[in-house]
Design an enzyme around this catalytic site. Structure first.
Site, PDB file in Angstrom:
ATOM      1  N   HIS A 367       0.825  -1.211   0.000  1.00  0.00           N
ATOM      2  CA  HIS A 367       0.000   0.000   0.000  1.00  0.00           C
ATOM      3  C   HIS A 367       0.861   1.263   0.000  1.00  0.00           C
ATOM      4  CE1 HIS A 367      -3.212   2.564   2.223  1.00  0.00           C
ATOM      5  NE2 HIS A 367      -3.175   2.833   0.946  1.00  0.00           N
ATOM      6  N   ARG A 474      -7.638   0.768  -8.187  1.00  0.00           N
ATOM      7  CA  ARG A 474      -7.374  -0.317  -7.238  1.00  0.00           C
ATOM      8  C   ARG A 474      -8.342  -0.189  -6.065  1.00  0.00           C
ATOM      9  NH1 ARG A 474      -2.298   2.063  -8.403  1.00  0.00           N
ATOM     10  NH2 ARG A 474      -0.889   0.717  -9.604  1.00  0.00           N
ATOM     11  N   ARG A 510     -11.058  -2.491 -10.632  1.00  0.00           N
ATOM     12  CA  ARG A 510     -10.668  -3.881 -10.393  1.00  0.00           C
ATOM     13  C   ARG A 510     -11.285  -4.335  -9.075  1.00  0.00           C
ATOM     14  NH1 ARG A 510      -4.361  -4.919  -9.952  1.00  0.00           N
ATOM     15  NH2 ARG A 510      -4.654  -3.869  -7.951  1.00  0.00           N
ATOM     16  N   GLU A 608      -2.631 -11.855 -16.225  1.00  0.00           N
ATOM     17  CA  GLU A 608      -1.406 -11.777 -15.421  1.00  0.00           C
ATOM     18  C   GLU A 608      -0.883 -13.162 -15.040  1.00  0.00           C
ATOM     19  OE1 GLU A 608      -2.358  -9.429 -11.935  1.00  0.00           O
ATOM     20  OE2 GLU A 608      -4.386 -10.229 -11.897  1.00  0.00           O
ATOM     21  N   ASP A 632       2.862  -8.722 -12.727  1.00  0.00           N
ATOM     22  CA  ASP A 632       2.686 -10.111 -12.282  1.00  0.00           C
ATOM     23  C   ASP A 632       2.974 -11.095 -13.406  1.00  0.00           C
ATOM     24  OD1 ASP A 632       2.205 -10.291  -9.547  1.00  0.00           O
ATOM     25  OD2 ASP A 632       0.163  -9.574  -9.754  1.00  0.00           O
ATOM     26  N   ARG A 642       9.573 -10.397  -7.512  1.00  0.00           N
ATOM     27  CA  ARG A 642      10.212  -9.091  -7.746  1.00  0.00           C
ATOM     28  C   ARG A 642      10.443  -8.321  -6.460  1.00  0.00           C
ATOM     29  NH1 ARG A 642       5.316  -5.421  -9.093  1.00  0.00           N
ATOM     30  NH2 ARG A 642       3.637  -6.836  -8.599  1.00  0.00           N
ATOM     31  N   CYS A 679      -1.463  -2.296 -18.034  1.00  0.00           N
ATOM     32  CA  CYS A 679      -1.482  -1.399 -16.874  1.00  0.00           C
ATOM     33  C   CYS A 679      -0.339  -1.666 -15.903  1.00  0.00           C
ATOM     34  CB  CYS A 679      -2.819  -1.478 -16.140  1.00  0.00           C
ATOM     35  SG  CYS A 679      -3.126  -3.088 -15.410  1.00  0.00           S
TER      36      CYS A 679
END
Length: 760
Positions: A367, A474, A510, A608, A632, A642, A679
């Site tokens: 976050h 998000r 999403r 993804e 992803d 990652r 995105c």
């Protein structure tokens, strides 16, 4: 090796002692002495590698002359120690002096030693030093000896990397103590400022080391804090006297004894007198007791370790009441450093003073990283080798492009970064003048640019005239900043703000995407392998009560606007899409029964998970659009987490396999007639955006700070040239070759300045 004691047991004991050492000098001294004893040899020495001078310096020894420490240095490749460093492999000799590379140093007095075993100390492919044992007799160290020393070197590697990172170990050539350490680049940009360490309250492991200005004052406040805890425990015992058994009540007496003058208190006072402030002294003593108790065989005593830790926290909480870990005034250019920085902590620093963020924990999708990118604050997270003590107040340079922090930078380094920061600022001012111009190539191709968001609408409303809509909202961000699942009305209000703020532009929402490294504090998901676990749509389909509330709120918010689009995350197969669509239809039906008529929004799937690349036709029959989550997708195609600093260098969205998969995906989606956007972070990189445009993607969505550079690149490169770039790039067979080619082409187009500074 001592044949009576198993190697693992000896190793365990040495490692516990080394990790419990009060500082690095003590750790090294303990290490060489314990190794010499365990291996029954005459000499054990440690040489530190200095990369700037390409030489090794004797830093600790038992057996050689101590006056040689800090004075004997030899270039890599010279002498047997230099040969170990050069080859990066062990060297085991029965008669060292007969070896052609043997070099004698008079200062060490090593002429009397025949046998030699040297092993390199390597941390994440980086040479740190050499560990050596020697013997006067001609002795061939056996395989178990070599295995033991190699294992010790591996353990020492972590201790050394940690010490170099903090400046606890300063190389002889860096008198200013400049130290560099690396984490995960979470938000781009660079900053120079002062480190402000935020220590979480009552966390014994995050207490910084400070030298007390007044020892008597520190002792007095320690005794006052202990007195308060004794009162608390006495009161608690009295309150519970009638409700718990005599045996349980006896624990309160044990606590009182532990807090007595003869036990913890005296040891902590002694540590204060040795030059440590009260919180640091308390933390040192508690840690030592806990380490000892956790090692003993007695179950009762092992359980007491938790009691000691609990008492330590209670006393620390009282000590911290007086000296809060939060500064009252933040420096002009604050680089906030902490074990784990929350968005709430972020909000405590005035925005104009916050220059950068650094955290031991966290990842590029946490976050705080999402918020930092949206705010344009350079951020590096996941700095596992970063200890917080002694950083507070240090001058630092933060590089959010490369994921680096330089502590106490030299004049030359700081000047170099200042010029880079000035260049970035000047570029931003130049690009600002064309932000309201269309995102159109010189040969007339319109490339819609969209924004990723999750914050309050005010933060991005000013972008409305510059974008084609919101490519990714998000919805988990509002879930993260509350202490419970937000209700339907609360969600409706948040979604309405977004949809109204951007109307009539489309807003792709999403559905809740938690799991992986995105946890909700009130809905924790603990798994051994979270990225391959319960994530995205897998969670919400298992909890339809959560998804239904969210879908009803989205639909209610879209009334009269018709710019809502719904996106399903982490889809693996078509059954999940069918189940989610049934829930969407049910939500529409339920609202209709309540007298709220809403039309069915356009629905999309996030591509993804690599499996979806082979199900595009089946998916195209069920949804209206595709959105590629390149972050992803890259992670899963390359099997690289990652957010793990140890392998993050292998994560590269420009890996030939990833680019090949993306090009094929764009081609197939176009053939199926399904609009497809990207995105992930690749879309926000100017060179990456040109590749994606050349592949034929229909739209690119990115964080707001990335828009100016991507727009500038698109306005200066024709679609035909972008297609040619894709053709050339797909012929290359390594990420490094792709990187060099993109840099060269951007240079030819005079766009090199748009690319983030990277190591050449």
């Amino acid at each position: 090796m001592d044949s009576k004691t198993p190697m693992l047991e000896v190793l365990r004991r040495i490692i516990l002692e080394v990790n419990g050492a009060r500082n690095l000098d003590a750790a090294l001294s303990t290490m060489v002495r314990r190794i010499r004893k365990a291996m029954r040899t005459d000499v054990c020495s440690f040489y530190l590698f200095d990369p700037d001078l390409d030489q090794l310096m004797l830093m600790e020894t038992i057996g050689l002359r101590t006056q040689a420490v800090g004075h004997v240095a030899l270039p890599v490749g010279e002498g047997l120690v230099g040969l170990v460093a050069q080859r990066e492999e062990p060297i085991n000799l029965e008669n060292a002096q007969s070896h052609p590379r043997f070099r004698y140093f008079e200062a060490t007095g090593e002429e009397r030693y025949s046998s030699f075993l040297g092993v390199p100390i390597i941390h994440q492919r980086r040479m740190l030093g050499v560990l050596v044992v020697q013997q006067s007799d001609k002795r061939r160290y056996d395989e178990s000896d070599e295995a033991f020393l190699v294992t010790m070197a591996a353990q020492l590697a972590g201790v050394l990397a940690h010490a170099l990172a903090t400046g606890n170990l300063t190389r002889p050539t860096l008198p200013g103590g400049q130290a560099t350490f690396t984490g995960v680049a979470a938000s781009p940009g660079m900053a120079i400022g002062e480190a402000v360490v935020i220590a979480p309250p009552a966390d014994l492991d995050s207490v910084p080391d400070l030298i007390p200005t007044d020892e008597d004052y520190e002792v007095a406040r320690l005794k006052e804090a202990i007195g308060r805890v004794r009162d608390e425990i006495r009161s608690a015992g009295e309150r519970l006297a009638n409700r718990i058994s005599a045996q349980e009540l006896a624990l309160f007496d044990v606590y009182q004894q532990m807090l007595g003058e003869a036990a913890l208190s005296q040891e902590v006072v002694k540590r204060i007198r040795e030059g440590q402030w009260a919180p640091g002294a308390l933390a040192d003593v508690v840690r030592r007791h806990v380490q000892y108790l956790e090692r003993v065989d007695d179950n009762y005593l092992r359980e007491r370790a938790a009691d000691i830790r609990d008492l330590g926290r209670r006393v620390l909480a009282h000590l911290q009441e007086e000296a809060s870990s939060r500064p009252s005034v933040y420096p002009e250019s604050t680089i906030l450093v902490g074990d784990e920085i929350s968005v709430a902590t972020l909000g405590e620093v005035p925005r104009e003073r916050l220059a950068g963020l650094v955290s031991v924990r966290g990842s590029s999708t946490s976050h705080v990283a999402i918020v930092a990118r949206a705010m344009g604050i350079p951020t590096v997270l996941g700095m596992v080798d970063l200890p917080l003590p002694r950083l507070n107040g240090s001058r630092v340079v933060l590089d959010g492009h490369r994921g680096r922090l330089f502590v106490r930078p030299g004049e030359e380094l700081e000047s170099h970064y200042q010029s880079l920061i000035d260049e970035e600022r000047a570029l931003a001012e130049v690009l600002e003048h064309e932000q309201d111009l269309p995102s159109r190539t010189p040969d007339g191709h319109d490339m819609p640019l969209m924004v990723n968001t999750g914050l309050a609408v005010e933060a991005v409303a000013s972008l409305k005239s510059r974008i084609g809509g919101v490519g990714l909202y998000r919805t988990e961000v509002p879930f993260m900043i509350t202490e419970r699942f937000p209700g339907e009305q609360e969600q409706t209000r948040l979604y309405r703000e977004q949809l109204e703020g951007f109307a009539p532009l489309p807003v792709v929402m999403r559905t809740l995407d938690i799991g992986g490294d995105k946890d909700l504090p009130y809905f924790p998901i603990e798994e051994a392998n979270p990225f391959l676990g319960w994530r995205g749509i897998r969670v919400t389909l298992d909890h339809p009560e959560v998804l239904m509330v969210q879908l009803r709120a989205m639909l209610r918010a879209s009334q009269g606007l018709d710019n809502l689009q719904v996106l399903w995350p982490m889809v693996t197969n078509v059954d999940e899409v069918d189940d989610a669509l049934r829930l969407l239809d049910r939500a529409i039906r339920e609202l209709g029964e309540d007298g709220i008529e809403v039309s069915r929004p356009r629905v999309g799937v996030m591509l993804e998970v690599p499996a979806t690349l082979y199900q595009l036709e089946a998916l195209s029959q069920r949804v209206d659009f595709f959105s590629v989550g390149s972050n992803d997708l890259t992670q899963y195609l390359l099997a690289v987490d990652r957010n793990n600093p140890r392998v993050s260098e292998l994560y590269d969205a420009c890996h030939p396999a990833v680019l090949s998969a993306m090009a094929r995906l764009a081609r197939e989606a176009r053939a199926l007639g399904v609009p497809t956007s990207v995105c992930g972070e690749l879309a926000g990189d100017p060179a990456g955006a040109l590749l994606l445009m050349g592949m034929g993607f229909d739209a690119l969505s990115m964080n707001a700070p990335s828009l100016p550079k991507v727009r500038a690149a698109i306005r200066r490169v024709s679609q035909a040239a972008a297609r040619e770039l894709v053709e050339q790039t797909l012929k290359l067979d390594s990420p490094a070759a792709v990187g060099r080619h993109l840099k060269a082409r951007m240079g030819e187009w005079q766009l090199r300045h748009l690319m983030p500074p990277k190591d050449d």
